[in-house]
Enzyme design. Structure first.
Site, mmCIF file in Angstrom:
data_model
loop_
_atom_site.group_PDB
_atom_site.id
_atom_site.type_symbol
_atom_site.label_atom_id
_atom_site.label_comp_id
_atom_site.label_asym_id
_atom_site.label_seq_id
_atom_site.Cartn_x
_atom_site.Cartn_y
_atom_site.Cartn_z
ATOM 1 N N CYS A 49 50.749 49.479 53.917
ATOM 2 C CA CYS A 49 50.410 50.890 53.809
ATOM 3 C C CYS A 49 49.160 51.031 52.961
ATOM 4 O O CYS A 49 48.438 50.075 52.723
ATOM 5 C CB CYS A 49 51.574 51.669 53.181
ATOM 6 N N ARG A 136 51.646 55.906 54.713
ATOM 7 C CA ARG A 136 52.677 55.001 55.211
ATOM 8 C C ARG A 136 52.450 54.524 56.639
ATOM 9 O O ARG A 136 52.184 55.310 57.541
ATOM 10 C CB ARG A 136 54.045 55.700 55.138
ATOM 11 N N LEU A 137 52.572 53.209 56.812
ATOM 12 C CA LEU A 137 52.680 52.591 58.132
ATOM 13 C C LEU A 137 54.097 52.061 58.262
ATOM 14 O O LEU A 137 54.514 51.187 57.505
ATOM 15 C CB LEU A 137 51.683 51.440 58.295
ATOM 16 N N ILE A 139 56.898 49.957 59.819
ATOM 17 C CA ILE A 139 57.129 48.783 60.659
ATOM 18 C C ILE A 139 58.618 48.608 60.927
ATOM 19 O O ILE A 139 59.031 48.269 62.031
ATOM 20 C CB ILE A 139 56.560 47.514 59.993
ATOM 21 N N VAL A 140 59.422 48.790 59.905
ATOM 22 C CA VAL A 140 60.869 48.686 60.040
ATOM 23 C C VAL A 140 61.474 50.036 59.676
ATOM 24 O O VAL A 140 61.073 50.657 58.700
ATOM 25 C CB VAL A 140 61.434 47.579 59.129
ATOM 26 N N ASN A 174 52.754 48.683 48.635
ATOM 27 C CA ASN A 174 52.161 48.299 49.913
ATOM 28 C C ASN A 174 52.543 46.848 50.163
ATOM 29 O O ASN A 174 52.289 45.984 49.324
ATOM 30 C CB ASN A 174 50.635 48.450 49.833
ATOM 31 N N GLY A 175 53.197 46.570 51.267
ATOM 32 C CA GLY A 175 53.529 45.188 51.583
ATOM 33 C C GLY A 175 54.986 45.008 51.918
ATOM 34 O O GLY A 175 55.646 45.917 52.419
ATOM 35 N N GLU A 176 55.492 43.816 51.637
ATOM 36 C CA GLU A 176 56.861 43.487 52.009
ATOM 37 C C GLU A 176 57.432 42.438 51.059
ATOM 38 O O GLU A 176 56.775 41.450 50.743
ATOM 39 C CB GLU A 176 56.905 42.952 53.442
ATOM 40 N N ASP A 201 62.761 47.579 51.055
ATOM 41 C CA ASP A 201 62.717 46.306 50.349
ATOM 42 C C ASP A 201 61.968 46.433 49.029
ATOM 43 O O ASP A 201 62.223 45.693 48.079
ATOM 44 C CB ASP A 201 62.070 45.225 51.222
ATOM 45 N N LEU A 336 48.722 36.440 66.850
ATOM 46 C CA LEU A 336 47.319 36.207 67.164
ATOM 47 C C LEU A 336 47.168 34.728 67.493
ATOM 48 O O LEU A 336 47.625 33.874 66.737
ATOM 49 C CB LEU A 336 46.429 36.585 65.983
ATOM 50 N N VAL A 395 40.848 36.787 71.535
ATOM 51 C CA VAL A 395 39.625 37.540 71.785
ATOM 52 C C VAL A 395 38.445 36.585 71.804
ATOM 53 O O VAL A 395 38.453 35.542 71.130
ATOM 54 C CB VAL A 395 39.416 38.626 70.697
ATOM 55 N N THR A 444 29.889 35.630 56.477
ATOM 56 C CA THR A 444 30.916 35.005 57.315
ATOM 57 C C THR A 444 32.104 35.935 57.540
ATOM 58 O O THR A 444 32.732 35.914 58.603
ATOM 59 C CB THR A 444 31.386 33.672 56.691
ATOM 60 N N ARG A 447 31.012 38.350 60.316
ATOM 61 C CA ARG A 447 30.944 37.633 61.602
ATOM 62 C C ARG A 447 32.334 37.482 62.218
ATOM 63 O O ARG A 447 32.535 37.725 63.414
ATOM 64 C CB ARG A 447 30.347 36.240 61.384
ATOM 65 N N SER A 469 49.643 35.757 61.919
ATOM 66 C CA SER A 469 48.306 35.171 61.990
ATOM 67 C C SER A 469 48.260 33.877 61.183
ATOM 68 O O SER A 469 49.162 33.589 60.391
ATOM 69 C CB SER A 469 47.274 36.179 61.468
#
Length: 713
Positions: A49, A136-137, A139-140, A174-176, A201, A336, A395, A444, A447, A469
């Site tokens: 989040c 907030r995002l 996910i669960v 923010n996180g898990e 959590d 990914l 990608v 980098t 890029r 990822s």
């Protein structure tokens, strides 16, 4: 129109300039909410989040002023949490004599008033001292779990229960936290049982802090996180970040004495005279106004080199556990898959775990989610049907090495694969927005982030909210090609420690912000604390690259040999031989060699020799060494014009993502210090021998001398 600047502004120190632009409309979330409602939940709710904390505002700051500033700043990071917004203000009259909940919140909670939380309305002209926002995002458990979180009252009359007054501690995270259930059990076993208000959590942070203190609480966590915490009993507030900086966090100092914490720079850049990326593995405490390092693993603190023998089975097992920890989700998710070793192993292990769940008849959050996704063909599909098989994403430019390798890996693993292509022009068109979201001018990082940014948008458009990822493996296992030149194991281990320490500036920053720009969460199994503890305590001699030598099975001891060998199981292969033993390909190279060449050509057209010749005068800090770097820095400076913002990115030269230390490992490195892996001679498509990273500077110097000579004559 900008909200009134009432706290922590430093505009008087600089001429008026354009502020960072807001994200495009497609990334904005729902309307603001002035306060939030709490609903009973039963599963985890705190995921990737955006958080914002403003503390110690100056005397005379009113609630209405602080609320306007809080909302104005928080909206700049709403792309991180488009599902809902939560705001809370706190008055000055806090302390142990105050208990209960503010009038506004009492209506929804059915409780008494007096917590010291600002309530708005008739009290809008009253003073406010602190403020916390959360974007907030979900996910669960997407339908509940708003933040900030505050302590649930615990019955102090019951033996073995942690004494806690309603709302005395407040957290925005923010996180898990992957091990939160084990931590609740630990609290109960030690006579400090806590019954949470929510299923988040991250609510476990409240009783852990109350029982053990801030630093000790952080040391118990397994996960990725950044959070701010406010203790109403004492007025103490603090912030903390996970062990390597997987989640992003910044700290800012206002000229008026206030302190700011934010998931991204753009929320606080206008209002702080001093800015820093919050160091990973640290807490910041209001009582000392200093950082305290809580992450002190054995591999980091020991004075001698690690000497543990390489146990391939143990290395494999701890990695598989790390992948499984990150597979919990109530929304569609995937992996990914670039076709390189790291992402391919993540995908292969995740697929095996899913197969095991299905074979045993298990129904878990990893195999059963809610909602719908939209396939590439536009078909609406239930999540249950989507998660019947693992989905992977790649990608690249048409014909790129990664697209071909990813397709081969996906076919072998058995994923439903979604390859995406982008054109050079699409990549160039996205550069300014990429730099806005990444908040960096590092070459980098930009890029590699641009194709990841474009891919993330397409993934999110399908309804997917989380991906696994492969970041971190190269820093732990000596995976970059310049490690071929490591002179000895002591130098190699020192470089690995520095590379891990810098992950939050580069790879973690890219993975977090390139995906979160579209509200997509990236989870990184290689950076699991337990995996790090095993892999970094292995004798670094096992990580030295000896490409001309072969093991008993005829395998070359190339980069990341021990990880390849751990998963080289011919009877039950994880990957095809060509993928398991594929040479390291940096993401910015693997998407297509034409991508970096195009970026250099584009910069050459837009940065004149005269401009580049005086770069040190325009950018005295971290002066660009190439026209490509100048081009990115110019965009960054337009978005974040303060010197404080520029100084959040450290100085230093690099070859193929190295630190400056490694430039001494080989005589050729000094003149070929470009971030591309192709700058190292061992790459199968290495640059020609006449490649010179200083060519732009030499050309500009010649042009300047020619101009000066013409002016004289």
């Amino acid at each position: 129109r900008e909200a009134p600047s009432v706290v922590c502004t430093h505009r008087k120190q600089h001429a008026p300039r354009a502020a960072p632009r807001a994200p495009p409309p497609s990334t904005r979330g729902p309307r603001d909410s002035s306060f939030f409602f709490v609903q009973p939940v039963t599963t985890t709710t705190c995921k990737m989040c955006g958080i914002l904390g403003i503390f110690d505002c100056p005397e005379g700051t009113t609630q209405s002023e602080l609320r306007a500033k809080l909302i104005d700043c928080a909206r700049r990071i709403r792309h991180r949490g488009p599902d809902w917004s939560g705001y809370q203000l706190f008055c000055k009259n806090i302390g142990p004599q105050k208990t209960g909940v503010s009038v506004v919140l009492a209506a929804s909670l059915g409780m008494g008033a007096g917590l010291g939380m600002a309530s708005g309305g008739a009290d809008a002209r009253e003073p406010a001292m602190h403020a916390i926002a959360h974007e907030r995002l979900a996910i669960v458990d997407p339908e509940s779990g708003a933040q900030p979180l505050w302590a649930a009252a615990q019955d102090s009359g019951v033996p073995g229960v942690l004494e806690m007054a309603e709302g005395e501690i407040v957290v925005a995270a923010n996180g898990e936290i992957y091990n939160y259930k084990e931590l609740y059990a630990k609290l109960a076993a030690e006579g400090a049982a806590y019954t949470p208000r929510t299923g988040s959590d991250c609510e476990v942070l409240i009783p852990l802090y109350r029982k053990y203190g801030l630093e000790a609480a952080c040391a118990m966590l397994r996960g990725m996180f950044s959070f701010v915490i406010f203790d109403r009993r004492t007025g103490f507030y603090g912030a903390a970040r996970d062990h390597v900086g997987i989640t992003s966090l910044y700290i800012g100092w206002g000229v008026d004495g206030s302190f700011w914490f934010s998931s991204e720079l753009k929320a606080i850049a206008r209002d702080c005279a001093r800015l820093e990326q919050f160091p990973p593995g640290n807490c910041w405490r209001s009582d000392s106004k200093e950082y305290v390092q809580w992450y002190q693993p054995t591999w980091l603190t020991r004075t001698s080199l690690p000497d543990a023998p390489c146990d391939l089975a143990k290395l494999r097992d701890v990695f598989e556990t790390a992948v499984e920890r990150r597979m919990m989700s109530d929304v569609p998710w995937g992996v990914l898959l670039s076709g390189g070793l790291d992402s391919s192993l993540v995908a292969s292990v995740a697929q095996r775990i899913l197969n095991r769940y299905k074979a045993s008849g298990q129904t878990t959050a990893a195999t059963k989610a809610s909602g719908e996704v939209t396939t590439a063909g536009g078909e609406s599909q239930s999540t249950d049907r989507w998660m019947a098989r693992l989905h992977s994403f790649s990608v690249g430019l048409v014909g790129s090495p990664d697209l071909a390798a990813a397709a081969k890996a996906a076919e072998f693993i058995g994923t439903v694969h979604h390859p995406y292509t982008f054109t050079l022009q699409e990549g160039l068109d996205a550069l300014a927005e990429v730099i806005y979201h990444l908040e960096t001018y590092d070459v980098t990082t930009i890029r590699a982030a641009t194709p990841m940014f474009l891919m993330s948008r397409k993934i999110k458009a399908m309804g997917v909210k989380m991906v696994l990822s492969g970041e971190g493996a190269d820093e732990i296992l000596a995976g970059y090609l310049y490690f071929h030149k490591a002179p000895n194991k002591a130098e190699l281990h020192a470089e690995l420690k520095d590379k891990i320490a810098q992950l939050y500036i580069y790879d973690c920053l890219r993975a977090n912000k390139a995906t979160m720009a579209w509200g997509l969460e990236a989870r990184v199994p290689f950076l699991d604390q337990d995996y790090l503890e095993v892999a970094m305590n292995i004798d670094p001699a096992a990580k030295l690259i000896q490409a001309r030598e072969h093991d008993a099975d005829g395998k070359r001891k190339i980069e990341k040999y021990i990880m390849r060998k751990a998963f080289d199981t011919p009877d039950q292969p994880y990957l095809p031989e060509s993928i398991l033993w594929r040479q390291k390909e940096q993401f910015s190279d693997g998407v297509g060699y034409g991508w970096i060449d195009c970026l250099r050509d584009h910069a050459e057209k837009h940065v004149t020799d005269q401009q580049f010749a005086v770069a040190k005068h325009r950018f005295p800090y971290n002066t660009p060494r190439t026209k490509e770097a100048y081009y990115y820095r110019n965009i960054f400076d337009g978005l974040f014009p303060s010197a404080a913002a520029a100084e959040t990115i450290p100085e230093g030269r690099s070859i193929a993502c190295s630190t400056e230390r490694a430039l001494s490992w080989d005589e050729s490195f000094a003149s070929r210090a470009d971030q591309s892996g192709r700058s190292v001679g061992v790459h199968v498509s290495a640059y020609d021998a006449d490649f010179d990273v200083d060519a732009d500077k030499k050309k500009a110097d010649v042009s300047t001398k020619t101009t000066q000579h013409a002016a004289v004559h």
